[in-house]
Design an enzyme around this catalytic site. Structure first.
Site, mmCIF file in Angstrom:
data_model
loop_
_atom_site.group_PDB
_atom_site.id
_atom_site.type_symbol
_atom_site.label_atom_id
_atom_site.label_comp_id
_atom_site.label_asym_id
_atom_site.label_seq_id
_atom_site.Cartn_x
_atom_site.Cartn_y
_atom_site.Cartn_z
ATOM 1 N N GLU A 1 0.834 -1.210 0.000
ATOM 2 C CA GLU A 1 0.000 0.000 0.000
ATOM 3 C C GLU A 1 0.867 1.259 0.000
ATOM 4 O OE1 GLU A 1 0.180 -2.486 2.060
ATOM 5 O OE2 GLU A 1 -1.597 -2.759 3.286
ATOM 6 N N THR B 1 16.218 -41.633 2.768
ATOM 7 C CA THR B 1 16.503 -40.995 1.480
ATOM 8 C C THR B 1 17.923 -40.433 1.461
ATOM 9 O OG1 THR B 1 14.173 -40.501 1.164
ATOM 10 C CG2 THR B 1 15.714 -39.161 -0.089
ATOM 11 N N ASP C 1 19.995 -41.978 -1.452
ATOM 12 C CA ASP C 1 20.197 -41.063 -2.594
ATOM 13 C C ASP C 1 21.338 -40.064 -2.392
ATOM 14 O OD1 ASP C 1 18.037 -42.287 -3.694
ATOM 15 O OD2 ASP C 1 16.632 -40.617 -3.427
ATOM 16 N N GLY D 1 11.423 -40.419 1.837
ATOM 17 C CA GLY D 1 10.813 -41.517 1.127
ATOM 18 C C GLY D 1 9.400 -41.852 1.571
ATOM 19 N N CYS E 1 -2.599 -3.074 7.088
ATOM 20 C CA CYS E 1 -2.292 -3.415 8.473
ATOM 21 C C CYS E 1 -2.552 -2.250 9.418
ATOM 22 C CB CYS E 1 -0.871 -3.930 8.602
ATOM 23 S SG CYS E 1 0.402 -2.705 8.325
HETATM 24 C C1 AOF Z 1 3.821 -7.347 4.389
HETATM 25 N N1 AOF Z 1 3.665 -6.657 3.211
HETATM 26 O O1 AOF Z 1 2.496 -5.406 1.830
HETATM 27 C C2 AOF Z 1 1.483 -6.036 3.843
HETATM 28 C C3 AOF Z 1 1.635 -6.754 5.062
HETATM 29 O O2 AOF Z 1 6.873 -7.471 9.520
HETATM 30 P P1 AOF Z 1 6.063 -6.296 9.027
HETATM 31 O O3 AOF Z 1 6.127 -5.110 9.902
HETATM 32 O O4 AOF Z 1 6.402 -5.979 7.597
HETATM 33 O O5 AOF Z 1 4.531 -6.718 9.078
HETATM 34 C C4 AOF Z 1 4.119 -7.858 8.441
HETATM 35 C C5 AOF Z 1 2.615 -7.995 8.579
HETATM 36 O O6 AOF Z 1 1.967 -6.895 7.970
HETATM 37 C C6 AOF Z 1 2.107 -9.226 7.855
HETATM 38 O O7 AOF Z 1 2.077 -10.344 8.707
HETATM 39 C C7 AOF Z 1 0.692 -8.816 7.473
HETATM 40 O O8 AOF Z 1 -0.173 -9.096 8.554
HETATM 41 C C8 AOF Z 1 0.747 -7.299 7.347
HETATM 42 N N2 AOF Z 1 0.625 -6.807 5.948
HETATM 43 N N3 AOF Z 1 2.812 -7.383 5.269
HETATM 44 O O9 AOF Z 1 4.870 -7.915 4.625
HETATM 45 C C9 AOF Z 1 2.555 -6.002 2.896
HETATM 46 N N4 AOF Z 1 0.365 -5.362 3.549
HETATM 47 ZN ZN ZN Z 2 1.046 -2.581 6.221
#
Ligand code: AOF
Ligand code: ZN
Length: 378
Positions: A54, A198, A202, A314, A77
């Site tokens: 965003e 495995t 392998d 496996g 968020c």
């Molecule tokens: C993302 N990218 O574009 C959006 C997210 O670790 P942070 O502060 O980057 O927060 C991660 C959280 O933010 C993620 O678990 C999700 O709930 C929210 N949205 N996260 O990495 C994004 N919009």
């Molecule tokens: Zn965000």
């Protein structure tokens, strides 16, 4: 202006640009559209810990965000993590309306983002292309709602349904085209898992070859008896990613020198305490050594940032995952070669398609990929 679905489909495509780079964070795309239907900004989440989609879209649009509609593949968020929160920034930019594909399953956010937007007078619609938005982030949803990685069970079968020429014999089945596909997939997942059998038979490297991988690939050995040799090729490829040996406290206690040798070789030996009433006990066979609680093991992997795991075999490990109900997706590579009756077969019911829905088979050179999701209530 065209339909909400039209712009959301575009946002989903934008989100895809982050594939393979955002884990354990989600793929997210955002598109800002003005009243005339002109896209004035778009952005994707490019790397875990980096700016959220965003914000990238808002920056691209600048003043043109005022009065625009924001299409977001995940709810904006409302928490402060490594970045954020985004919802207040969206409101402050003067965005008039926000269309969300799916609510954020992250308990820190979940519903708070859209509530905040509404409270600030922004119109909100959600559930647009929801199924598609969930589908691009299966690993993220899995960790957030089940605290375990999304698990794919992968196998190559001969035309007569065998996995090798004879028990314990290394047999490679897939041809060049399928192998390229497999390595491309390895470039995107977080971890590959195999049983110690495995490794002994392998001696695989379990690296992504011929495909660009952005991050280290975690290799996991499910090893109840600590049989993995310190000379395994896995340890000569540590620059490709760490090696985790999952075992039981009992095995580690009874073989401290093996633990020390594996640790010296570069392994991260992880003891999984069997939880009471645990599902998914992997039996160690007649040699003793206890069980690995698979559900507990998956939880430990999730804690280490692993959101997707491909279990390559496996058959004992496959059987244990399947019986424990811990498989989310099945991938069967059908190859034209016949192996004959000395060759062991593979989980017959699963091979016959029970318990999962195979999509239309995909042709990969001479091989055929049958892939589908496991039926489950959740
Ligand atoms: C993302 N990218 O574009 C959006 C997210 O670790 P942070 O502060 O980057 O927060 C991660 C959280 O933010 C993620 O678990 C999700 O709930 C929210 N949205 N996260 O990495 C994004 N919009
Ligand atoms: Zn965000």
């Amino acid at each position: 202006m065209r339909s909400d679905e039209f712009y959301m489909t575009r946002a989903l495509a934008v989100a895809e640009r982050g594939r393979g780079r955002t884990s354990p964070n989600p793929l997210v795309g955002a598109v800002l559209v003005d009243a005339e239907g002109v896209v004035v900004g778009s952005g994707h989440h490019a790397i875990a810990g980096g700016p959220h989609a965003e914000i990238v879209a808002l920056r691209a649009a600048g003043a043109r965000a005022r009065g625009a509609t924001l299409f977001c593949t995940l709810e904006p968020c409302a928490h402060v993590g490594r970045t954020g929160p985004c919802a207040p920034r969206v409101a402050e930019a003067g965005v008039a309306r926000v269309v969300v594909a799916v609510q954020d399953p992250n308990p820190l956010v979940s519903g708070r983002g859209t509530a905040l937007l509404r409270a600030r007078g922004v119109a909100v619609a959600d559930g647009v292309c929801e199924a598609e938005a969930r589908a691009i982030n299966r690993p993220f949803f899995s960790v957030m709602t089940r605290r375990r990685p999304f698990v794919t069970m992968k196998v190559a079968l001969s035309a007569d349904g065998r996995i090798s020429e004879a028990p314990g014999v290394r047999t490679s089945l897939t041809a060049a085209s399928a192998n390229r596909f497999i390595h491309r997939e390895r470039a995107e997942i977080d971890a590959i898992g195999v049983g110690s059998g495995t490794v002994l038979i392998d001696d695989p490297r379990l690296t992504a070859r011929g495909a660009y991988r952005h991050r280290p690939l975690v290799r996991v050995v499910f090893d109840t008896r600590l049989r993995t040799p310190a000379s395994a090729k896995l340890f000569s490829t540590l620059d490709a990613g760490p090696v985790i040996i999952l075992t039981t406290p009992e095995a580690a206690r009874s073989a401290p020198r093996r633990v020390a040798a594996l640790t010296r070789a570069g392994a991260d030996v992880l003891e999984v305490e069997p939880s009471p009433g645990a599902v998914g006990m992997m039996r160690a066979g007649d040699a003793g050594g206890g069980h690995v609680d698979l559900a507990g093991a998956l939880e430990q992997l999730a804690v280490r940032g692993i959101s997707s795991l491909v279990v390559e075999g496996g058959p004992d490990l496959h059987r244990a995952f399947w019986d424990a109900g811990l498989v989310d997706r099945v991938q069967i590579f059908r190859t034209p070669r016949e192996l004959g009756s000395r060759g062991p077969t593979w989980l017959p019911a699963v091979a016959a398609g029970n318990g999962w829905s195979a999509a239309r088979p995909r042709t990969l050179g001479v091989d055929l990929l049958m892939e589908g999701y496991v039926h489950r209530a959740d």
